[in-house]
Design a protein around this motif. Structure first.
Motif, PDB file in Angstrom:
ATOM      1  N   SER A  45       0.832  -1.203   0.000  1.00  0.00           N
ATOM      2  CA  SER A  45       0.000   0.000   0.000  1.00  0.00           C
ATOM      3  C   SER A  45       0.866   1.252   0.000  1.00  0.00           C
ATOM      4  CB  SER A  45      -0.923  -0.018   1.217  1.00  0.00           C
ATOM      5  OG  SER A  45      -1.717   1.126   1.251  1.00  0.00           O
ATOM      6  N   TYR A 100       3.974   1.440  -1.018  1.00  0.00           N
ATOM      7  CA  TYR A 100       4.668   1.462  -2.303  1.00  0.00           C
ATOM      8  C   TYR A 100       3.777   2.047  -3.401  1.00  0.00           C
ATOM      9  CZ  TYR A 100       6.810  -0.130  -6.612  1.00  0.00           C
ATOM     10  OH  TYR A 100       7.350  -0.163  -7.873  1.00  0.00           O
ATOM     11  N   ILE A 101       2.553   1.573  -3.480  1.00  0.00           N
ATOM     12  CA  ILE A 101       1.630   2.061  -4.511  1.00  0.00           C
ATOM     13  C   ILE A 101       1.358   3.551  -4.324  1.00  0.00           C
ATOM     14  CG2 ILE A 101      -0.759   1.909  -5.344  1.00  0.00           C
ATOM     15  CD1 ILE A 101      -0.525  -1.152  -4.901  1.00  0.00           C
ATOM     16  N   GLN A 102       1.221   3.974  -3.078  1.00  0.00           N
ATOM     17  CA  GLN A 102       1.006   5.395  -2.803  1.00  0.00           C
ATOM     18  C   GLN A 102       2.196   6.222  -3.274  1.00  0.00           C
ATOM     19  OE1 GLN A 102      -1.745   6.875  -1.652  1.00  0.00           O
ATOM     20  NE2 GLN A 102      -0.752   8.838  -1.904  1.00  0.00           N
ATOM     21  N   MET A 149       4.271   5.472  -5.577  1.00  0.00           N
ATOM     22  CA  MET A 149       4.401   5.360  -7.034  1.00  0.00           C
ATOM     23  C   MET A 149       3.113   5.760  -7.756  1.00  0.00           C
ATOM     24  SD  MET A 149       7.448   4.229  -7.923  1.00  0.00           S
ATOM     25  CE  MET A 149       7.210   3.437  -9.510  1.00  0.00           C
ATOM     26  N   SER A 150       2.239   6.475  -7.094  1.00  0.00           N
ATOM     27  CA  SER A 150       0.905   6.750  -7.637  1.00  0.00           C
ATOM     28  C   SER A 150       0.919   7.400  -9.022  1.00  0.00           C
ATOM     29  CB  SER A 150       0.092   7.599  -6.667  1.00  0.00           C
ATOM     30  OG  SER A 150       0.733   8.848  -6.455  1.00  0.00           O
ATOM     31  N   HIS A 204       2.822   6.593 -11.378  1.00  0.00           N
ATOM     32  CA  HIS A 204       3.317   5.620 -12.354  1.00  0.00           C
ATOM     33  C   HIS A 204       2.553   4.300 -12.337  1.00  0.00           C
ATOM     34  CE1 HIS A 204       6.687   8.347 -12.892  1.00  0.00           C
ATOM     35  NE2 HIS A 204       6.793   8.380 -11.568  1.00  0.00           N
ATOM     36  N   THR A 205       1.425   4.241 -11.659  1.00  0.00           N
ATOM     37  CA  THR A 205       0.720   2.961 -11.526  1.00  0.00           C
ATOM     38  C   THR A 205       0.245   2.400 -12.869  1.00  0.00           C
ATOM     39  OG1 THR A 205      -1.326   4.130 -11.004  1.00  0.00           O
ATOM     40  CG2 THR A 205      -0.030   3.310  -9.143  1.00  0.00           C
ATOM     41  N   HIS A 206       0.136   3.235 -13.882  1.00  0.00           N
ATOM     42  CA  HIS A 206      -0.273   2.772 -15.215  1.00  0.00           C
ATOM     43  C   HIS A 206       0.866   2.042 -15.943  1.00  0.00           C
ATOM     44  CE1 HIS A 206       1.747   6.590 -15.836  1.00  0.00           C
ATOM     45  NE2 HIS A 206       2.027   6.163 -17.052  1.00  0.00           N
ATOM     46  N   ASN A 219       3.078  -0.785 -15.842  1.00  0.00           N
ATOM     47  CA  ASN A 219       3.238  -2.096 -15.211  1.00  0.00           C
ATOM     48  C   ASN A 219       4.703  -2.518 -15.078  1.00  0.00           C
ATOM     49  OD1 ASN A 219       1.735  -4.233 -14.061  1.00  0.00           O
ATOM     50  ND2 ASN A 219       2.132  -5.484 -15.871  1.00  0.00           N
ATOM     51  N   MET A 272       6.478  -0.395 -12.438  1.00  0.00           N
ATOM     52  CA  MET A 272       6.030  -0.768 -11.097  1.00  0.00           C
ATOM     53  C   MET A 272       6.762  -2.028 -10.616  1.00  0.00           C
ATOM     54  SD  MET A 272       3.824   1.435  -9.904  1.00  0.00           S
ATOM     55  CE  MET A 272       2.830   0.623  -8.657  1.00  0.00           C
TER      56      MET A 272
END
Length: 147
Positions: A24, A26-28, A30-31, A33-35, A37, A40
């Motif tokens: 969670s 990490y995703i935040q 990298m928000s 760049h989440t598109h 793949n 990521m």
């Protein structure tokens, strides 16, 4: 790596804490760049500590095809580190200790309440009041005038 990409600062995952909290975070971070793949997946490796990097290096070649698969495998491997939410009745047993300051009791109480994930605020307020020492002026005040 994309032009001008700057790796956000991550805490290295050591395999001892909740893996989903790490994902969670990490995703935040990298928000933007989440598109992407591939990015990521590649950058996720830099958020792994020595133990978890060994796990990653042990994956079969071409066994991961997306970031979602990587996260699924990561979560499955470190599932034993997941934090188990406390049941609401744990709050019911919490009492202020003799000699404990109100600040300390309130900190312990609300920290546990937040770990539980909240819930009914009226029950929480009542449980907080009942956990205060019997001769507490705050308990007396809250009993006479509920919040």
């Amino acid at each position: 790596m994309p032009d001008r990409f700057t790796r956000p600062p991550f805490n290295s995952y050591d395999g001892k804490t909740d893996p989903m909290e790490h994902v969670s975070h990490y995703i935040q971070m990298m928000s933007l760049h989440t598109h992407n793949n591939v990015l990521m997946c590649k950058v996720f490796l830099s958020s792994l500590g020595p133990i978890t990097l060994r796990w990653f290096n042990g994956l079969r070649k071409d066994s991961i095809h997306s970031f979602a698969e990587l996260i699924q495998e990561f979560g499955a491997r470190f599932v034993t580190c997941r934090r188990v939410p406390q049941p609401m009745d744990v709050l019911l047993s919490m009492k202020m200790r003799v000699g404990e300051t109100l600040r300390s009791y309130a900190s312990r109480f609300w920290e546990l309440y937040n770990e539980i994930g909240g819930g009914n605020e009226k029950i929480a307020a009542s449980t907080f009041r009942m956990g205060l020492l019997k001769d507490s002026r705050l308990r007396e005040s809250l009993t006479k005038k509920p919040p």
